[in-house]
Design a protein around this motif. Structure first.
Motif, PDB file in Angstrom:
ATOM      1  N   ALA A   1      -0.532   9.309  -8.834  1.00 57.17           N
ATOM      2  CA  ALA A   1      -1.849   9.587  -8.261  1.00 57.17           C
ATOM      3  C   ALA A   1      -1.879   9.165  -6.796  1.00 57.17           C
ATOM      4  O   ALA A   1      -1.219   8.209  -6.395  1.00 57.17           O
ATOM      5  CB  ALA A   1      -2.918   8.831  -9.048  1.00 57.17           C
ATOM      6  N   PRO A   2      -2.638   9.883  -5.967  1.00 56.65           N
ATOM      7  CA  PRO A   2      -2.720   9.498  -4.555  1.00 56.65           C
ATOM      8  C   PRO A   2      -3.442   8.162  -4.386  1.00 56.65           C
ATOM      9  O   PRO A   2      -4.247   7.761  -5.229  1.00 56.65           O
ATOM     10  CB  PRO A   2      -3.521  10.641  -3.922  1.00 56.65           C
ATOM     11  CG  PRO A   2      -4.257  11.279  -5.043  1.00 56.65           C
ATOM     12  CD  PRO A   2      -3.438  11.059  -6.275  1.00 56.65           C
ATOM     13  N   ASP A   3      -3.129   7.482  -3.288  1.00 58.91           N
ATOM     14  CA  ASP A   3      -3.846   6.249  -2.966  1.00 58.91           C
ATOM     15  C   ASP A   3      -5.298   6.605  -2.656  1.00 58.91           C
ATOM     16  O   ASP A   3      -5.596   7.683  -2.155  1.00 58.91           O
ATOM     17  CB  ASP A   3      -3.223   5.568  -1.746  1.00 58.91           C
ATOM     18  CG  ASP A   3      -1.822   5.061  -2.027  1.00 58.91           C
ATOM     19  OD1 ASP A   3      -1.537   4.723  -3.185  1.00 58.91           O
ATOM     20  OD2 ASP A   3      -1.026   4.999  -1.078  1.00 58.91           O
TER      21      ASP A   3
ATOM     22  N   ILE B   1      -7.902   6.494  12.803  1.00 55.75           N
ATOM     23  CA  ILE B   1      -6.776   6.013  13.611  1.00 55.75           C
ATOM     24  C   ILE B   1      -6.189   4.742  12.990  1.00 55.75           C
ATOM     25  O   ILE B   1      -4.967   4.598  12.903  1.00 55.75           O
ATOM     26  CB  ILE B   1      -7.213   5.751  15.067  1.00 55.75           C
ATOM     27  CG1 ILE B   1      -7.685   7.044  15.733  1.00 55.75           C
ATOM     28  CG2 ILE B   1      -6.113   5.089  15.861  1.00 55.75           C
ATOM     29  CD1 ILE B   1      -6.614   8.100  15.881  1.00 55.75           C
ATOM     30  N   GLU B   2      -7.029   3.815  12.551  1.00 62.94           N
ATOM     31  CA  GLU B   2      -6.537   2.579  11.932  1.00 62.94           C
ATOM     32  C   GLU B   2      -5.843   2.854  10.606  1.00 62.94           C
ATOM     33  O   GLU B   2      -4.849   2.197  10.273  1.00 62.94           O
ATOM     34  CB  GLU B   2      -7.676   1.586  11.754  1.00 62.94           C
ATOM     35  CG  GLU B   2      -8.168   0.998  13.071  1.00 62.94           C
ATOM     36  CD  GLU B   2      -9.315   0.028  12.889  1.00 62.94           C
ATOM     37  OE1 GLU B   2      -9.658  -0.314  11.736  1.00 62.94           O
ATOM     38  OE2 GLU B   2      -9.877  -0.384  13.915  1.00 62.94           O
ATOM     39  N   VAL B   3      -6.332   3.818   9.838  1.00 64.49           N
ATOM     40  CA  VAL B   3      -5.689   4.175   8.569  1.00 64.49           C
ATOM     41  C   VAL B   3      -4.303   4.749   8.844  1.00 64.49           C
ATOM     42  O   VAL B   3      -3.321   4.377   8.189  1.00 64.49           O
ATOM     43  CB  VAL B   3      -6.553   5.178   7.765  1.00 64.49           C
ATOM     44  CG1 VAL B   3      -5.799   5.700   6.556  1.00 64.49           C
ATOM     45  CG2 VAL B   3      -7.861   4.535   7.347  1.00 64.49           C
ATOM     46  N   ILE B   4      -4.192   5.624   9.835  1.00 65.42           N
ATOM     47  CA  ILE B   4      -2.894   6.200  10.197  1.00 65.42           C
ATOM     48  C   ILE B   4      -1.959   5.112  10.710  1.00 65.42           C
ATOM     49  O   ILE B   4      -0.780   5.060  10.337  1.00 65.42           O
ATOM     50  CB  ILE B   4      -3.074   7.317  11.242  1.00 65.42           C
ATOM     51  CG1 ILE B   4      -3.811   8.496  10.603  1.00 65.42           C
ATOM     52  CG2 ILE B   4      -1.724   7.757  11.814  1.00 65.42           C
ATOM     53  CD1 ILE B   4      -4.238   9.559  11.583  1.00 65.42           C
TER      54      ILE B   4
ATOM     55  N   VAL C   1       6.575  10.009   7.849  1.00 68.56           N
ATOM     56  CA  VAL C   1       5.589   9.498   6.898  1.00 68.56           C
ATOM     57  C   VAL C   1       4.861  10.687   6.270  1.00 68.56           C
ATOM     58  O   VAL C   1       4.330  11.536   6.972  1.00 68.56           O
ATOM     59  CB  VAL C   1       4.570   8.578   7.596  1.00 68.56           C
ATOM     60  CG1 VAL C   1       3.525   8.096   6.611  1.00 68.56           C
ATOM     61  CG2 VAL C   1       5.257   7.420   8.262  1.00 68.56           C
ATOM     62  N   ALA C   2       4.864  10.742   4.960  1.00 65.86           N
ATOM     63  CA  ALA C   2       4.109  11.758   4.233  1.00 65.86           C
ATOM     64  C   ALA C   2       3.372  11.034   3.109  1.00 65.86           C
ATOM     65  O   ALA C   2       3.986  10.451   2.229  1.00 65.86           O
ATOM     66  CB  ALA C   2       5.035  12.815   3.666  1.00 65.86           C
ATOM     67  N   ASN C   3       2.056  11.045   3.180  1.00 62.96           N
ATOM     68  CA  ASN C   3       1.266  10.337   2.191  1.00 62.96           C
ATOM     69  C   ASN C   3      -0.018  11.111   1.935  1.00 62.96           C
ATOM     70  O   ASN C   3      -0.564  11.736   2.845  1.00 62.96           O
ATOM     71  CB  ASN C   3       0.939   8.928   2.679  1.00 62.96           C
ATOM     72  CG  ASN C   3       0.455   8.029   1.561  1.00 62.96           C
ATOM     73  OD1 ASN C   3       0.336   8.442   0.415  1.00 62.96           O
ATOM     74  ND2 ASN C   3       0.159   6.789   1.894  1.00 62.96           N
ATOM     75  N   THR C   4      -0.497  11.057   0.715  1.00 62.10           N
ATOM     76  CA  THR C   4      -1.772  11.667   0.365  1.00 62.10           C
ATOM     77  C   THR C   4      -2.763  10.545   0.103  1.00 62.10           C
ATOM     78  O   THR C   4      -2.479   9.627  -0.666  1.00 62.10           O
ATOM     79  CB  THR C   4      -1.635  12.541  -0.895  1.00 62.10           C
ATOM     80  OG1 THR C   4      -0.643  13.533  -0.647  1.00 62.10           O
ATOM     81  CG2 THR C   4      -2.946  13.194  -1.252  1.00 62.10           C
TER      82      THR C   4
END
Length: 75
Positions: free
Chosen positions: A37-39, A50-53, A15-18
């Motif tokens: 554009a990033p989220d 932790i919940e976001v990840i 997983v790679a996300n900005t």
């Protein structure tokens, strides 16, 4: 678990996300429709990283996993 044969399986995860953290109220002003554009989410003291990840990991998993391709049956 494979949805075809119901066997346990391994699924490689990458997983790679900005993610752009914005101050409260700034998200309502954002009108950028750029797909590159990033989220963005509103940051607060109550935000659980932790919940976001965990959400990002769950969103990267296939909805109906099947053994084969990138996935392998667990032994």
């Amino acid at each position: 678990q494979c949805q075809r044969c119901l066997s346990a399986m391994e699924y490689p995860l990458s997983v790679a996300n900005t993610l752009l953290l914005l101050p409260a109220g700034a998200l309502a002003n954002e009108t950028d429709e750029d797909p590159e554009a990033p989220d963005s989410i509103e940051a607060s003291r109550e935000l659980s990283v932790i919940e976001v990840i965990e959400d990002e990991i769950l969103l990267s998993l296939p909805p109906h996993p099947r053994a084969g391709g990138d996935a392998r049956l667990a032994r």
